[in-house]
Write a protein that holds these residues in place. Structure first.
Motif, PDB file in Angstrom:
ATOM      1  N   ASP A  23       0.827  -1.204   0.000  1.00 17.17           N
ATOM      2  CA  ASP A  23       0.000   0.000   0.000  1.00 17.17           C
ATOM      3  C   ASP A  23       0.861   1.254   0.000  1.00 17.17           C
ATOM      4  O   ASP A  23       0.547   2.239  -0.681  1.00 17.17           O
ATOM      5  CB  ASP A  23      -0.931   0.007   1.210  1.00 17.17           C
ATOM      6  CG  ASP A  23      -2.046  -1.016   1.088  1.00 17.17           C
ATOM      7  OD1 ASP A  23      -2.322  -1.440  -0.051  1.00 17.17           O
ATOM      8  OD2 ASP A  23      -2.637  -1.393   2.116  1.00 17.17           O
ATOM      9  N   ALA A  24       1.941   1.222   0.776  1.00 15.45           N
ATOM     10  CA  ALA A  24       2.830   2.389   0.833  1.00 15.45           C
ATOM     11  C   ALA A  24       3.498   2.616  -0.520  1.00 15.45           C
ATOM     12  O   ALA A  24       3.604   3.758  -0.999  1.00 15.45           O
ATOM     13  CB  ALA A  24       3.883   2.190   1.914  1.00 15.45           C
ATOM     14  N   GLN A  25       3.956   1.539  -1.163  1.00 20.47           N
ATOM     15  CA  GLN A  25       4.575   1.664  -2.488  1.00 20.47           C
ATOM     16  C   GLN A  25       3.566   2.177  -3.501  1.00 20.47           C
ATOM     17  O   GLN A  25       3.873   3.050  -4.325  1.00 20.47           O
ATOM     18  CB  GLN A  25       5.122   0.314  -2.942  1.00 20.47           C
ATOM     19  CG  GLN A  25       6.295  -0.197  -2.131  1.00 20.47           C
ATOM     20  CD  GLN A  25       6.762  -1.560  -2.609  1.00 20.47           C
ATOM     21  OE1 GLN A  25       7.103  -1.744  -3.771  1.00 20.47           O
ATOM     22  NE2 GLN A  25       6.771  -2.537  -1.714  1.00 20.47           N
ATOM     23  N   ARG A  26       2.359   1.647  -3.446  1.00 24.34           N
ATOM     24  CA  ARG A  26       1.309   2.043  -4.387  1.00 24.34           C
ATOM     25  C   ARG A  26       0.979   3.535  -4.234  1.00 24.34           C
ATOM     26  O   ARG A  26       0.788   4.250  -5.216  1.00 24.34           O
ATOM     27  CB  ARG A  26       0.078   1.178  -4.145  1.00 24.34           C
ATOM     28  CG  ARG A  26      -0.973   1.260  -5.236  1.00 24.34           C
ATOM     29  CD  ARG A  26      -2.051   0.226  -5.010  1.00 24.34           C
ATOM     30  NE  ARG A  26      -1.587  -1.111  -5.357  1.00 24.34           N
ATOM     31  CZ  ARG A  26      -1.554  -2.134  -4.490  1.00 24.34           C
ATOM     32  NH1 ARG A  26      -1.942  -1.968  -3.234  1.00 24.34           N
ATOM     33  NH2 ARG A  26      -1.138  -3.319  -4.892  1.00 24.34           N
ATOM     34  N   GLN A  27       0.929   3.989  -2.989  1.00 22.16           N
ATOM     35  CA  GLN A  27       0.638   5.393  -2.730  1.00 22.16           C
ATOM     36  C   GLN A  27       1.756   6.298  -3.256  1.00 22.16           C
ATOM     37  O   GLN A  27       1.501   7.361  -3.827  1.00 22.16           O
ATOM     38  CB  GLN A  27       0.451   5.619  -1.230  1.00 22.16           C
ATOM     39  CG  GLN A  27       0.122   7.058  -0.854  1.00 22.16           C
ATOM     40  CD  GLN A  27      -0.051   7.236   0.645  1.00 22.16           C
ATOM     41  OE1 GLN A  27      -0.054   6.267   1.405  1.00 22.16           O
ATOM     42  NE2 GLN A  27      -0.204   8.468   1.079  1.00 22.16           N
ATOM     43  N   THR A  28       3.001   5.864  -3.056  1.00 22.40           N
ATOM     44  CA  THR A  28       4.141   6.645  -3.551  1.00 22.40           C
ATOM     45  C   THR A  28       4.110   6.764  -5.065  1.00 22.40           C
ATOM     46  O   THR A  28       4.336   7.843  -5.632  1.00 22.40           O
ATOM     47  CB  THR A  28       5.462   5.988  -3.107  1.00 22.40           C
ATOM     48  OG1 THR A  28       5.515   5.953  -1.678  1.00 22.40           O
ATOM     49  CG2 THR A  28       6.665   6.759  -3.629  1.00 22.40           C
ATOM     50  N   VAL A  29       3.833   5.651  -5.746  1.00 27.53           N
ATOM     51  CA  VAL A  29       3.749   5.663  -7.212  1.00 27.53           C
ATOM     52  C   VAL A  29       2.611   6.565  -7.676  1.00 27.53           C
ATOM     53  O   VAL A  29       2.766   7.356  -8.614  1.00 27.53           O
ATOM     54  CB  VAL A  29       3.563   4.231  -7.749  1.00 27.53           C
ATOM     55  CG1 VAL A  29       3.197   4.252  -9.239  1.00 27.53           C
ATOM     56  CG2 VAL A  29       4.836   3.410  -7.542  1.00 27.53           C
TER      57      VAL A  29
END
Length: 213
Positions: A23-29
């Protein structure tokens, strides 16, 4: 509008199923694409250790980039690997890629950043081996009991990291952050480490690994 294909990676099946780290990676992208008016064509998620060269999902993501003339986007460079050789091989594919934590890095900077990540991984391994050797020299038995103790300590560390995940992620994923600045903010917020001490850059890096950030 620039086309993008995203690649997300976590190291364990537990994180893959629960979404922790993803979720954190997805939000950053998503934040990066919003700031660059990019179009996300596909998302590829891989559950695999960063030390492994065989990445079938990454290969599929690269193929999607070639077919669609798209750019591969990742949240952080170490989601690809903490290995200079691996990053170099990816560059040789001629597929353009961008890391959200270093969006303006050229080829030279990418080599330097991956070299730092590789050095950090090697240092962790060296410290672990040295600690085991010191314990053995003191007469500590490193058989089954030693492995159980190490597993218990790791589980406790992961549990602590998960307990502060929201506060930690908010600081760690902030733009222009550094390990030192995250440590300073945690100290200002009066959030103690698992040992009850003040935060250092090394401790921040350790918790980030436990959370797979």
């Amino acid at each position: 509008m620039q086309k993008f294909v995203s690649y997300l990676r976590v190291s364990t099946n537990r994180q893959g199923v629960s979404g922790l780290g993803l979720d954190a990676q997805r939000q950053t992208v998503a934040s990066y694409l919003a700031g660059n008016t990019g179009e996300l064509l596909e998302e590829f998620v891989e559950v695999e250790s960063g030390a492994k060269y065989s990445r079938p999902i990454l290969d599929a993501a690269l193929d999607a980039c070639r077919r669609n003339k798209a750019v591969l986007v990742i949240a952080k460079l170490d989601r690809l690997a903490r290995n200079v050789a691996f990053i170099s091989q990816l560059m040789e594919t001629r597929v353009e890629f961008v890391a959200c934590d270093a969006p303006y890095a050229n080829r030279l900077m990418l080599h330097i950043l991956s070299a730092f990540a590789e050095h950090e991984r090697e240092q962790i391994s060296a410290r672990t081996k040295a600690a085991l050797a010191a314990a053995k020299a003191r007469g500590v038995r490193l058989g089954k009991n030693g492995k159980n103790l190490a597993r218990q300590n790791r589980n406790a560390a992961i549990q602590f990291a998960e307990g502060i995940r929201p506060e930690f992620e908010a600081l760690f994923l902030a733009p222009d952050r550094t390990l030192t600045s995250v440590a300073e903010q945690l100290n200002l917020s009066e959030i103690p480490t698992r040992e009850g001490t003040r935060w250092t850059a090394t401790q921040v890096a350790r918790v980030a690994r436990y959370l797979d950030l």
